[in-house]
Motif scaffolding. Structure first.
Motif, mmCIF file in Angstrom:
data_model
loop_
_atom_site.group_PDB
_atom_site.id
_atom_site.type_symbol
_atom_site.label_atom_id
_atom_site.label_comp_id
_atom_site.label_asym_id
_atom_site.label_seq_id
_atom_site.Cartn_x
_atom_site.Cartn_y
_atom_site.Cartn_z
ATOM 1 N N ALA A 96 27.186 48.985 110.779
ATOM 2 C CA ALA A 96 26.243 49.949 110.732
ATOM 3 C C ALA A 96 26.669 51.399 110.945
ATOM 4 C CB ALA A 96 25.103 49.844 111.504
ATOM 5 N N ALA A 97 27.718 51.663 111.930
ATOM 6 C CA ALA A 97 28.269 52.884 112.284
ATOM 7 C C ALA A 97 28.892 53.399 110.889
ATOM 8 C CB ALA A 97 29.018 52.694 113.550
ATOM 9 N N GLN A 98 29.848 52.518 110.483
ATOM 10 C CA GLN A 98 30.521 52.819 109.301
ATOM 11 C C GLN A 98 29.802 53.200 108.127
ATOM 12 O OE1 GLN A 98 33.106 49.292 108.393
ATOM 13 N NE2 GLN A 98 34.471 49.552 110.226
ATOM 14 N N LYS A 99 28.563 52.214 107.915
ATOM 15 C CA LYS A 99 27.862 52.742 106.770
ATOM 16 C C LYS A 99 27.171 54.107 106.918
ATOM 17 C CE LYS A 99 26.564 48.085 105.385
ATOM 18 N NZ LYS A 99 25.398 47.222 105.403
ATOM 19 N N ALA A 100 26.520 54.416 108.320
ATOM 20 C CA ALA A 100 26.054 55.797 108.469
ATOM 21 C C ALA A 100 27.064 56.730 108.340
ATOM 22 C CB ALA A 100 25.585 55.703 109.852
ATOM 23 N N THR A 101 28.341 56.674 108.619
ATOM 24 C CA THR A 101 29.476 57.507 108.415
ATOM 25 C C THR A 101 29.885 57.907 106.990
ATOM 26 O OG1 THR A 101 30.654 57.034 110.558
ATOM 27 C CG2 THR A 101 31.936 58.268 108.997
ATOM 28 N N LYS A 102 29.760 56.685 106.234
ATOM 29 C CA LYS A 102 29.840 56.902 104.816
ATOM 30 C C LYS A 102 28.913 57.778 104.189
ATOM 31 C CE LYS A 102 32.967 52.966 104.144
ATOM 32 N NZ LYS A 102 33.033 51.585 103.416
ATOM 33 N N ALA A 103 27.612 57.420 104.570
ATOM 34 C CA ALA A 103 26.477 58.111 104.080
ATOM 35 C C ALA A 103 26.343 59.447 104.430
ATOM 36 C CB ALA A 103 25.134 57.417 104.712
ATOM 37 N N GLU A 104 26.685 59.691 105.656
ATOM 38 C CA GLU A 104 26.765 61.306 105.934
ATOM 39 C C GLU A 104 28.064 62.004 105.110
ATOM 40 O OE1 GLU A 104 25.755 64.785 107.878
ATOM 41 O OE2 GLU A 104 24.770 62.928 107.739
ATOM 42 N N GLU A 105 29.367 61.374 104.972
ATOM 43 C CA GLU A 105 30.090 61.988 104.135
ATOM 44 C C GLU A 105 29.572 62.124 102.944
ATOM 45 O OE1 GLU A 105 33.403 59.190 104.562
ATOM 46 O OE2 GLU A 105 33.846 60.171 106.463
ATOM 47 N N ALA A 106 28.976 61.089 102.046
ATOM 48 C CA ALA A 106 28.521 61.128 100.888
ATOM 49 C C ALA A 106 27.318 62.189 100.714
ATOM 50 C CB ALA A 106 27.542 59.869 100.505
ATOM 51 N N LYS A 107 26.645 62.513 101.721
ATOM 52 C CA LYS A 107 25.647 63.643 101.580
ATOM 53 C C LYS A 107 26.449 64.930 101.660
ATOM 54 C CE LYS A 107 21.251 65.385 104.203
ATOM 55 N NZ LYS A 107 21.960 66.516 104.175
ATOM 56 N N LEU A 108 27.340 64.949 102.513
ATOM 57 C CA LEU A 108 28.066 66.253 102.763
ATOM 58 C C LEU A 108 28.738 66.582 101.204
ATOM 59 C CD1 LEU A 108 29.737 65.961 106.078
ATOM 60 C CD2 LEU A 108 27.840 67.510 105.479
ATOM 61 N N ARG A 109 29.225 65.512 100.678
ATOM 62 C CA ARG A 109 29.773 65.707 99.342
ATOM 63 C C ARG A 109 28.785 66.291 98.317
ATOM 64 N NH1 ARG A 109 32.617 60.884 100.525
ATOM 65 N NH2 ARG A 109 31.113 59.794 99.057
ATOM 66 N N PHE A 110 27.844 65.427 98.328
ATOM 67 C CA PHE A 110 26.596 65.691 97.687
ATOM 68 C C PHE A 110 26.115 67.470 97.818
ATOM 69 C CE2 PHE A 110 21.905 66.111 96.424
ATOM 70 C CZ PHE A 110 21.938 66.149 95.000
ATOM 71 N N ASP A 111 25.961 67.819 98.903
ATOM 72 C CA ASP A 111 25.349 69.075 99.060
ATOM 73 C C ASP A 111 26.467 70.207 98.858
ATOM 74 O OD1 ASP A 111 23.223 68.278 100.258
ATOM 75 O OD2 ASP A 111 23.936 68.267 102.347
ATOM 76 N N ALA A 112 27.644 69.696 98.986
ATOM 77 C CA ALA A 112 29.160 70.619 98.408
ATOM 78 C C ALA A 112 28.964 70.793 96.945
ATOM 79 C CB ALA A 112 30.104 70.025 98.929
ATOM 80 N N ARG A 113 28.489 69.538 96.328
ATOM 81 C CA ARG A 113 28.505 69.706 94.910
ATOM 82 C C ARG A 113 27.523 70.348 94.221
ATOM 83 N NH1 ARG A 113 26.373 66.843 90.660
ATOM 84 N NH2 ARG A 113 27.685 66.315 88.950
ATOM 85 N N GLN A 114 26.310 70.018 94.839
ATOM 86 C CA GLN A 114 25.189 71.125 94.523
ATOM 87 C C GLN A 114 25.473 72.610 94.657
ATOM 88 O OE1 GLN A 114 23.634 68.508 92.503
ATOM 89 N NE2 GLN A 114 21.867 69.704 92.976
ATOM 90 N N ALA A 115 26.022 72.921 96.005
ATOM 91 C CA ALA A 115 26.241 74.360 96.110
ATOM 92 C C ALA A 115 27.325 74.758 94.949
ATOM 93 C CB ALA A 115 26.821 74.469 97.475
#
Length: 895
Positions: free
Chosen positions: A450-469
């Motif tokens: 669960a921690a690994q999935k949460a970390t990956k999700a957070e990293e994906a969110k950061l990447r998505f936000d960076a891409r949108q910006a």
């Protein structure tokens, strides 16, 4: 009050809560020195034998390797390489089941031994003097050293700490029952272990070095003490600590608490407290790596249990097959009895025996049923609390078990599940035989996932936000560039559009030109075929006078075409807005009339005289065809003139096109009927030449009238001047009147606005009166001409009557079509009907007058009865053809 360092120097020790005293049973394997084993024929070396990621491959199938050669390269921080345990050839590289409780496969490298056991080149040293700290750490890392106490944490990572180290603890407790690998190593290799400790001292320079050994290993304690005394090491810094036997005193946090009295808080490491710990086996491997340049390719493994044939400790190379090791030690596990890797408390049952020995393999336990009976089925928890009393981490095993069993992993995490060291003390004392550690391991795995999935999700969110910006920034930059470009060059888009339109028009003009050229080539081919057919069908004898007449006709038509071309060039250019539509209409009319002219030319070519003059006559026929084509083009140019810019542009253009087509078709039929008449005998040459000249003059006069020129040309001075002039005038008037009627049909269309009704009615009445007066004048002039011969009166009267009837019918049909159109105002119906009737009467009268003028022509030379009978049906056919053409023209005025 004494400081902690003073208390340690005085030999004070502490203890930890909980703990148990299981049966030790170490005497089965610690009585003999570490033994060597023969070289296996093959090895399976797993790429990952430590905590962290595996290294990248350096070899491929078929490669030859030497003993100690690196098989992988460590590229990640937590990765360490693996090495070839002997010299040989690399076989398969594939996933295989490894020594792990999950039984999952990992990538392994097969090494087929060559039996020679050749080392790679090595560089040995006596001590570490002259070596930089980074060089020492590099040797430890490149040798693949990981913690050999069971955790397999990369040693170079632990030694790379930048924090000051106060205490270096050497773990020689080996608290697990049955296991004696560290005990035997301290007895046999005490000096080498101390050399490894010296290297650690050189790297981290601690204040105190504490060597902790349980009191159930007297031989090991003696060996280390003697080595310390013999080496003259500083006794104030190298301190040997004999601790009481208690499980799990060999655990890192518990041993730190025993020898220093310090507790490691939750979420922290011993390094955070200035403490570093290494196993005695790890110290020995560090000495071999730094001083002897030997990577970690073997370790001491305890083979013990009542089912072991030769229990003891053995040097076993990493990658050795467990089944082969059991055969060498004459050990045979009982059916149904698990083969345990590790001790009875923290070890696990191997899923199969064809797995490889790895860096964490410190013991193979083959117990009998009396030693370790099978676990009974788990029963319900009776809440006795024994598990909580023996837990060395002061946890609540009972609550952890309930939450783990119910899959409430978040609640188990809140109860500090991550602090559990999985020592098995709780399961050892549980009266319900519940495998508590098993449930804790499952819960820990779920929490890690669960921690690994949460970390990956957070990293994906950061990447998505960076891409949108990034996308928003790029969009803003594009809009800014577009605005700047629009301000800098506002006329650039219109210029581009104009250039594109110019290219399109040029392309269309080129396409039209190519179409016209293709049509011209086709017409020339048809003229050539018609000329060839005329030459084949022409009579054998020629007539010079007839050829002269044909040449004169050709010259007159050429002159007429030249005049029409000049007038056409002088016409004003149409408005730019209607270019495309009017050009298309004009092109269609020109093509239709060119085709008609081609057909007329082929007809004219058939009447060529004698075969001897084929070439000259073909040229004359071609000239006649070209003149007629130009004449048809002139008529089309009238229809192609620019229409006024009103709301009726499209309708009027369609009417003009229809009129042009009707005129072209009428001309074709008239020429076709002329060509269809049989050629007269040679005796009538003079009369036919006169008639041809009159027709040519009439056509020239008609073209002049259409262009607005004078309608009366002087008649040529010939013997039959009066008669030919009358005939020419009658034909010219009839054709001019026919053209006026066609134009009048345009004006007779209903006006769009009711306000113009009176004016248009007056115009229509004036036109009708003018036509009636013109017909009367024609009748008077025709009456003055000499009467025809009495023999032809009846026949010609009949022909005239038939023509008059046809024209009357044509006028009635035209009237019907006119009245069928919607009238703008109901009040004017009667007046318009009267105007239409007057126009129809005038047309009928004009047709009758034309017929009379035809009858008034001078009779030809007397013919025989047979000739007269042959000419009657021919003239009737001519009359019928003319009537049909005019009726068709009046029926289709809008085409």
């Amino acid at each position: 009050m004494q400081t902690l360092l003073e208390q340690i120097d005085q030999g004070q020790q502490w203890t930890f809560p909980g703990g148990i005293h299981p049966p030790e049973r170490k005497s089965l394997s610690n009585g003999s020195a570490i033994a060597e084993l023969p070289l296996p024929e093959r090895f399976w070396v797993p790429l990952r034998q430590h905590i962290g990621q595996p290294g990248s491959l350096l070899v491929a199938t078929g490669d030859t390797v030497l003993k100690g050669q690196a098989l992988t390269r460590a590229q990640l921080p937590m990765a360490v390489p693996v090495h070839a345990p002997t010299s040989g050839t690399v076989g398969r590289i594939e996933p295989r089941v490894i020594a792990h409780p999950s039984g999952l496969p990992e990538m392994c490298i097969e090494i087929i031994a060559d039996g020679e056991d050749h080392w790679r080149p090595r560089e040995t040293r006596v001590n570490v003097e002259g070596l930089e700290r980074d060089a020492i750490l590099g040797r430890i890392r490149d040798a693949g050293i990981a913690g050999l106490g069971g955790a397999t944490f990369p040693a170079a990572i632990k030694l790379s700490t930048d924090k000051p180290v106060q205490f270096l603890i050497i773990n020689g407790a080996e608290c697990e029952p049955y296991i004696t690998s560290d005990d035997r190593l301290m007895q046999d290799e005490a000096e080498a272990i101390l050399s490894g400790i010296d290297i650690l001292d050189h790297l981290i320079q601690p204040e105190r070095i504490l060597i902790a050994i349980e009191d159930n290993k007297p031989e090991a304690i003696t060996a280390i003490r003697n080595a310390l005394m013999a080496s003259h090491r500083d006794p104030q810094r190298y301190l040997l600590r004999v601790i009481p036997t208690k499980y799990p005193s060999g655990s890192e946090k518990q041993l730190v608490q025993i020898v220093t009295g310090l507790e490691i808080p939750k979420g922290q490491l011993p390094a955070d407290k200035g403490i570093l710990m290494h196993n005695v086996g790890t110290c020995y491997a560090i000495k071999r790596a730094v001083l002897d340049d030997e990577p970690l390719i073997q370790r001491v493994v305890t083979v013990t249990g009542e089912q072991a044939g030769k229990p003891g400790n053995y040097w076993v190379r990493l990658g050795t097959d467990v089944q082969w090791l059991l055969e060498q030690t004459q050990s045979n596990p009982l059916p149904g009895q698990p083969l345990i890797m590790g001790g009875p408390m923290m070890g696990f049952a191997l899923p199969r025996t064809d797995v490889a020995v790895v860096k964490a393999t410190n013991c193979l336990l083959l117990p009998s049923l009396q030693e370790l009976p099978p676990s009974p089925p788990a029963r319900n928890c009776i809440r006795c609390g024994e598990c909580a009393q023996v837990c060395p981490q002061s946890l609540l095993p009972q609550q952890l078990y309930w939450h783990s069993q119910a899959a409430e992993y978040d609640k188990a995490a809140q109860l500090n599940l991550s602090d559990c060291i999985e020592c098995g003390a709780c399961a050892f004392v549980c009266p319900s035989d519940i495998p508590l550690v098993h449930h804790y391991r499952i819960a820990k795995a779920e929490l890690r996932d669960a921690a690994q999935k949460a970390t990956k999700a957070e990293e994906a969110k950061l990447r998505f936000d960076a891409r949108q910006a990034r996308l928003e920034k790029e969009k803003a930059e594009r809009e800014s560039r577009h605005k700047s470009a629009a301000k800098a060059a506002p006329a650039a888009p219109s210029a581009g559009v104009e250039a594109a339109l110019a290219r399109i028009k040029a392309k269309q003009a080129g396409a039209q030109e190519s179409t016209d050229m293709a049509e011209l080539r086709r017409q020339r081919k048809e003229q050539a075929r018609a000329a060839k057919a005329a030459r084949e069908q022409a009579p054998a004898a020629g007539d010079d006078r007839q050829a002269a007449v044909a040449a004169a006709v050709a010259r007159a038509k050429a002159k007429q075409a030249a005049e029409a071309t000049g007038s056409e060039a002088a016409e004003p250019a149409p408005a730019a807005a209607d270019d495309k539509r009017k050009a298309a209409v004009a092109a269609a009319i020109a093509r239709a009339k060119a085709k008609q002219a081609g057909e007329a030319g082929s007809d004219a070519a058939e009447s060529a005289p004698a075969a001897a003059d084929d070439k000259r006559k073909a040229a004359v026929a071609a000239a006649i065809a070209k003149a007629k084509a130009k004449q048809a083009g002139e008529a089309g140019s009238d229809a192609a003139e620019p229409a006024p810019a009103t709301a009726d542009d499209k309708r009027k253009a369609a009417v003009a096109a229809a009129i042009a087509k009707a005129k072209a078709k009428q001309a074709a039929e008239a020429k076709g009927s002329d060509a269809a008449e049989p050629a007269p005998a040679t005796a009538d040459d003079k009369r036919k030449a006169a008639v041809a000249a009159a027709i040519a003059k009439a056509k020239a006069k008609q073209a002049a009238e259409a262009k607005g020129s004078e309608t009366s040309e002087p008649a040529p001075a010939a013997a039959d001047d009066k008669r030919k002039a009358a005939v020419a005038a009658a034909i010219a008037k009839a054709k001019a009147k026919q053209a006026a009627e066609a134009k009048g049909s345009e004006t007779s269309e209903p006006a769009p606005a009711a306000a113009d009704d009176k004016r248009k009615a007056a115009v229509a009445a004036a036109i009708a009166k003018a036509k009636a007066k013109q017909a009367a004048e024609a009748n008077g002039s025709e009456a003055a001409e000499p009467a025809p011969a009495a023999a032809d009166d009846k026949r010609k009267a009949a022909v005239a009557a038939a023509i008059a009837k046809a024209k009357a019918k044509q006028a009635a049909e035209a009237k019907g079509s006119d009245t069928a159109e919607p009238a703008p105002a109901a009040a004017d119906d009667k007046r318009k009907a009267a105007v239409a009737a007057a126009i129809a009467q005038a047309k009928a009268k004009q047709a009758a007058a034309a017929n009379g003028s035809e009858a008034a022509e001078p009779a030809p030379a007397p013919k025989s009865a047979e000739q007269n009978s042959e000419s009657d049906p021919r003239k009737a056919a001519i009359a019928r053809a003319i009537a049909k053409a005019k009726a068709k023209q009046q029926q289709n005025p809008d085409q």
